[in-house]
Design a protein around this motif. Sequence first.
Motif, PDB file in Angstrom:
ATOM      1  N   LYS A  76      30.930  41.504  31.755  1.00 30.10           N
ATOM      2  CA  LYS A  76      32.336  41.891  31.848  1.00 30.10           C
ATOM      3  C   LYS A  76      32.449  43.391  31.608  1.00 30.10           C
ATOM      4  CE  LYS A  76      36.981  40.406  30.743  1.00 30.10           C
ATOM      5  NZ  LYS A  76      37.836  39.425  30.034  1.00 30.10           N
ATOM      6  N   ILE A  77      33.116  44.105  32.526  1.00 29.15           N
ATOM      7  CA  ILE A  77      33.152  45.564  32.455  1.00 29.15           C
ATOM      8  C   ILE A  77      34.565  46.128  32.362  1.00 29.15           C
ATOM      9  CG2 ILE A  77      30.953  45.919  33.657  1.00 29.15           C
ATOM     10  CD1 ILE A  77      32.503  46.271  36.255  1.00 29.15           C
ATOM     11  N   VAL A  78      35.587  45.314  32.689  1.00 29.54           N
ATOM     12  CA  VAL A  78      36.961  45.812  32.662  1.00 29.54           C
ATOM     13  C   VAL A  78      37.875  44.738  32.077  1.00 29.54           C
ATOM     14  CG1 VAL A  78      38.969  46.441  34.080  1.00 29.54           C
ATOM     15  CG2 VAL A  78      36.739  47.439  34.585  1.00 29.54           C
ATOM     16  N   ASN A  79      38.792  45.168  31.237  1.00 31.89           N
ATOM     17  CA  ASN A  79      39.851  44.298  30.722  1.00 31.89           C
ATOM     18  C   ASN A  79      41.084  45.187  30.574  1.00 31.89           C
ATOM     19  OD1 ASN A  79      40.325  41.471  29.441  1.00 31.89           O
ATOM     20  ND2 ASN A  79      41.316  42.897  28.029  1.00 31.89           N
ATOM     21  N   ARG A  80      41.913  45.227  31.616  1.00 31.27           N
ATOM     22  CA  ARG A  80      42.997  46.199  31.662  1.00 31.27           C
ATOM     23  C   ARG A  80      44.336  45.538  31.913  1.00 31.27           C
ATOM     24  NH1 ARG A  80      44.372  51.120  35.844  1.00 31.27           N
ATOM     25  NH2 ARG A  80      46.438  51.451  34.977  1.00 31.27           N
TER      26      ARG A  80
ATOM     27  N   ASP B 140      53.452  34.745  33.075  1.00 29.93           N
ATOM     28  CA  ASP B 140      53.199  35.017  31.671  1.00 29.93           C
ATOM     29  C   ASP B 140      52.698  36.445  31.483  1.00 29.93           C
ATOM     30  OD1 ASP B 140      51.073  35.067  29.298  1.00 29.93           O
ATOM     31  OD2 ASP B 140      52.577  33.523  28.857  1.00 29.93           O
ATOM     32  N   GLU B 141      53.374  37.209  30.644  1.00 26.48           N
ATOM     33  CA  GLU B 141      53.065  38.631  30.505  1.00 26.48           C
ATOM     34  C   GLU B 141      51.646  38.864  30.024  1.00 26.48           C
ATOM     35  OE1 GLU B 141      54.721  42.585  28.114  1.00 26.48           O
ATOM     36  OE2 GLU B 141      55.827  40.682  28.075  1.00 26.48           O
ATOM     37  N   GLU B 142      51.211  38.138  29.020  1.00 27.87           N
ATOM     38  CA  GLU B 142      49.893  38.375  28.441  1.00 27.87           C
ATOM     39  C   GLU B 142      48.769  37.944  29.368  1.00 27.87           C
ATOM     40  OE1 GLU B 142      48.975  39.969  25.625  1.00 27.87           O
ATOM     41  OE2 GLU B 142      51.080  40.553  25.657  1.00 27.87           O
ATOM     42  N   VAL B 143      49.021  36.957  30.203  1.00 26.00           N
ATOM     43  CA  VAL B 143      47.966  36.411  31.069  1.00 26.00           C
ATOM     44  C   VAL B 143      47.954  37.088  32.428  1.00 26.00           C
ATOM     45  CG1 VAL B 143      47.066  34.337  32.184  1.00 26.00           C
ATOM     46  CG2 VAL B 143      48.046  34.199  29.890  1.00 26.00           C
ATOM     47  N   ARG B 144      49.117  37.121  33.101  1.00 25.08           N
ATOM     48  CA  ARG B 144      49.163  37.622  34.465  1.00 25.08           C
ATOM     49  C   ARG B 144      48.999  39.135  34.551  1.00 25.08           C
ATOM     50  NH1 ARG B 144      51.641  34.673  38.345  1.00 25.08           N
ATOM     51  NH2 ARG B 144      50.870  36.332  39.682  1.00 25.08           N
ATOM     52  N   SER B 145      49.373  39.861  33.489  1.00 27.31           N
ATOM     53  CA  SER B 145      49.314  41.322  33.552  1.00 27.31           C
ATOM     54  C   SER B 145      47.929  41.873  33.264  1.00 27.31           C
ATOM     55  CB  SER B 145      50.320  41.934  32.564  1.00 27.31           C
ATOM     56  OG  SER B 145      49.955  41.635  31.224  1.00 27.31           O
ATOM     57  N   THR B 146      47.001  41.027  32.829  1.00 28.92           N
ATOM     58  CA  THR B 146      45.654  41.476  32.476  1.00 28.92           C
ATOM     59  C   THR B 146      44.684  41.258  33.630  1.00 28.92           C
ATOM     60  OG1 THR B 146      46.045  40.946  30.145  1.00 28.92           O
ATOM     61  CG2 THR B 146      43.754  41.252  30.845  1.00 28.92           C
ATOM     62  N   VAL B 147      43.994  42.316  34.025  1.00 28.17           N
ATOM     63  CA  VAL B 147      42.969  42.234  35.061  1.00 28.17           C
ATOM     64  C   VAL B 147      41.601  42.200  34.393  1.00 28.17           C
ATOM     65  CG1 VAL B 147      41.818  43.467  36.941  1.00 28.17           C
ATOM     66  CG2 VAL B 147      44.311  43.345  36.859  1.00 28.17           C
ATOM     67  N   HIS B 148      40.807  41.224  34.766  1.00 19.02           N
ATOM     68  CA  HIS B 148      39.453  41.076  34.241  1.00 19.02           C
ATOM     69  C   HIS B 148      38.464  41.508  35.323  1.00 19.02           C
ATOM     70  CE1 HIS B 148      41.202  38.519  31.057  1.00 19.02           C
ATOM     71  NE2 HIS B 148      41.960  38.039  32.044  1.00 19.02           N
ATOM     72  N   GLY B 149      37.521  42.351  34.961  1.00 17.54           N
ATOM     73  CA  GLY B 149      36.528  42.819  35.916  1.00 17.54           C
ATOM     74  C   GLY B 149      35.126  42.472  35.468  1.00 17.54           C
ATOM     75  N   TRP B 150      34.344  41.907  36.363  1.00 22.66           N
ATOM     76  CA  TRP B 150      32.965  41.515  36.069  1.00 22.66           C
ATOM     77  C   TRP B 150      32.013  42.147  37.075  1.00 22.66           C
ATOM     78  CZ3 TRP B 150      31.308  37.616  32.414  1.00 22.66           C
ATOM     79  CH2 TRP B 150      32.340  37.058  31.678  1.00 22.66           C
ATOM     80  N   ARG B 151      30.842  42.447  36.606  1.00 24.22           N
ATOM     81  CA  ARG B 151      29.766  42.963  37.456  1.00 24.22           C
ATOM     82  C   ARG B 151      28.628  41.966  37.437  1.00 24.22           C
ATOM     83  NH1 ARG B 151      25.087  46.256  36.651  1.00 24.22           N
ATOM     84  NH2 ARG B 151      24.622  47.561  38.477  1.00 24.22           N
ATOM     85  N   LEU B 152      28.215  41.500  38.625  1.00 25.10           N
ATOM     86  CA  LEU B 152      27.148  40.517  38.744  1.00 25.10           C
ATOM     87  C   LEU B 152      25.959  41.141  39.457  1.00 25.10           C
ATOM     88  CD1 LEU B 152      29.859  38.868  38.461  1.00 25.10           C
ATOM     89  CD2 LEU B 152      28.709  37.030  39.731  1.00 25.10           C
TER      90      LEU B 152
ATOM     91  N   PHE C 205      36.959  41.120  40.414  1.00 25.12           N
ATOM     92  CA  PHE C 205      38.123  41.518  39.630  1.00 25.12           C
ATOM     93  C   PHE C 205      39.257  40.533  39.918  1.00 25.12           C
ATOM     94  CE2 PHE C 205      35.638  45.118  38.965  1.00 25.12           C
ATOM     95  CZ  PHE C 205      36.260  46.081  38.186  1.00 25.12           C
ATOM     96  N   TYR C 206      39.960  40.094  38.876  1.00 27.61           N
ATOM     97  CA  TYR C 206      41.001  39.083  39.070  1.00 27.61           C
ATOM     98  C   TYR C 206      41.913  39.040  37.856  1.00 27.61           C
ATOM     99  CZ  TYR C 206      38.343  36.376  35.714  1.00 27.61           C
ATOM    100  OH  TYR C 206      37.707  35.984  34.567  1.00 27.61           O
ATOM    101  N   SER C 207      43.063  38.377  38.034  1.00 25.10           N
ATOM    102  CA  SER C 207      43.899  37.964  36.916  1.00 25.10           C
ATOM    103  C   SER C 207      44.105  36.462  37.062  1.00 25.10           C
ATOM    104  CB  SER C 207      45.239  38.716  36.905  1.00 25.10           C
ATOM    105  OG  SER C 207      45.908  38.560  38.139  1.00 25.10           O
TER     106      SER C 207
ATOM    107  N   SER D 115      42.961  44.930  42.778  1.00 18.47           N
ATOM    108  CA  SER D 115      42.401  45.859  43.762  1.00 18.47           C
ATOM    109  C   SER D 115      42.533  47.298  43.278  1.00 18.47           C
ATOM    110  CB  SER D 115      43.086  45.681  45.122  1.00 18.47           C
ATOM    111  OG  SER D 115      44.448  46.066  45.063  1.00 18.47           O
ATOM    112  N   VAL D 116      43.616  47.601  42.567  1.00 21.82           N
ATOM    113  CA  VAL D 116      43.769  48.933  41.979  1.00 21.82           C
ATOM    114  C   VAL D 116      42.692  49.160  40.921  1.00 21.82           C
ATOM    115  CG1 VAL D 116      45.293  50.445  40.644  1.00 21.82           C
ATOM    116  CG2 VAL D 116      46.241  48.990  42.448  1.00 21.82           C
ATOM    117  N   ALA D 117      42.445  48.141  40.108  1.00 21.97           N
ATOM    118  CA  ALA D 117      41.424  48.270  39.063  1.00 21.97           C
ATOM    119  C   ALA D 117      40.034  48.460  39.664  1.00 21.97           C
ATOM    120  CB  ALA D 117      41.447  47.038  38.160  1.00 21.97           C
TER     121      ALA D 117
END
Length: 247
Positions: free
Chosen positions: A216-220, A228-240, A188-190, A67-69
């Motif tokens: 895909k527009i965001v990978n933060r 899992d640090e690498e998986v859960r800490s990454t937010v993926h954002g898509w625009r449809l 947007f999700y992780s 939601s922050v992203a």
Amino acid sequence: MDSSDEDGSESLQDIFTDPWRPPTPEATFARYLSHKNENVSKDSPSEVAIRLVGSHPLWGHYLWNASVAVAEYLESNRDSVRGRFVLELGAGGGLPGIVSAQIGAEMVVLTDYPDRELIDNLTYNVDHNVSPTGRTKVDVMGYVWGHKVDDLLAVLPSTRKSWRLFDLIILSDLEPPSNQPAPCVLVFYSHHRPHLAHRDLDFFNKARSQGWVCEKIVNRKFPTIPGDEEVRSTVHGWRLVRGLSKA
């Protein structure tokens, strides 16, 4: 000795023997700092204070990174919101929808599961973060995914065309269930269940099969949260956006 012992009757403590449970935690607050630029009025809010319910089985007691992203993306792409009709599903504390209202959306409809605690808290956040003028353009209501959308559409002006009711639909950390700008969905999700990440991605395959163009527009990455640090800490954002025909 109390009267219940004297007359042989049972007290309430004898009848209701459920184990003791701790009280519901108090509500907490999370603060989002607005991202201003030279085109933004100095009088615009510098932060959004989001009240979070103390505890809830639908996870409404967290301000999720996604939601922050989304809020950051909207502030960086204000033209995607300004003058538009916005719907947020599963809004939780309502940060993306509130930011949409603050930066000039024509109308914002914030929804979550129709639980009194969630909806009252969402209303509180809107009341305390949106100006009186902007508040007239924001509706908060309960909505269960997959049910009829009549109530959602009833708040829209009658002049809205049936094929263009909402310009932007926001899904923040949810697992789904012409020459004019095309209707748009932000997802947007992780990956909350890393071993099922392929199922999260399959949502976009299904969207493409229904005529949506997915970008895909965001990978933060955010500070580590449980998991899992690498998986859960990454937010993926898509625009449809809607395509011209089904894929």
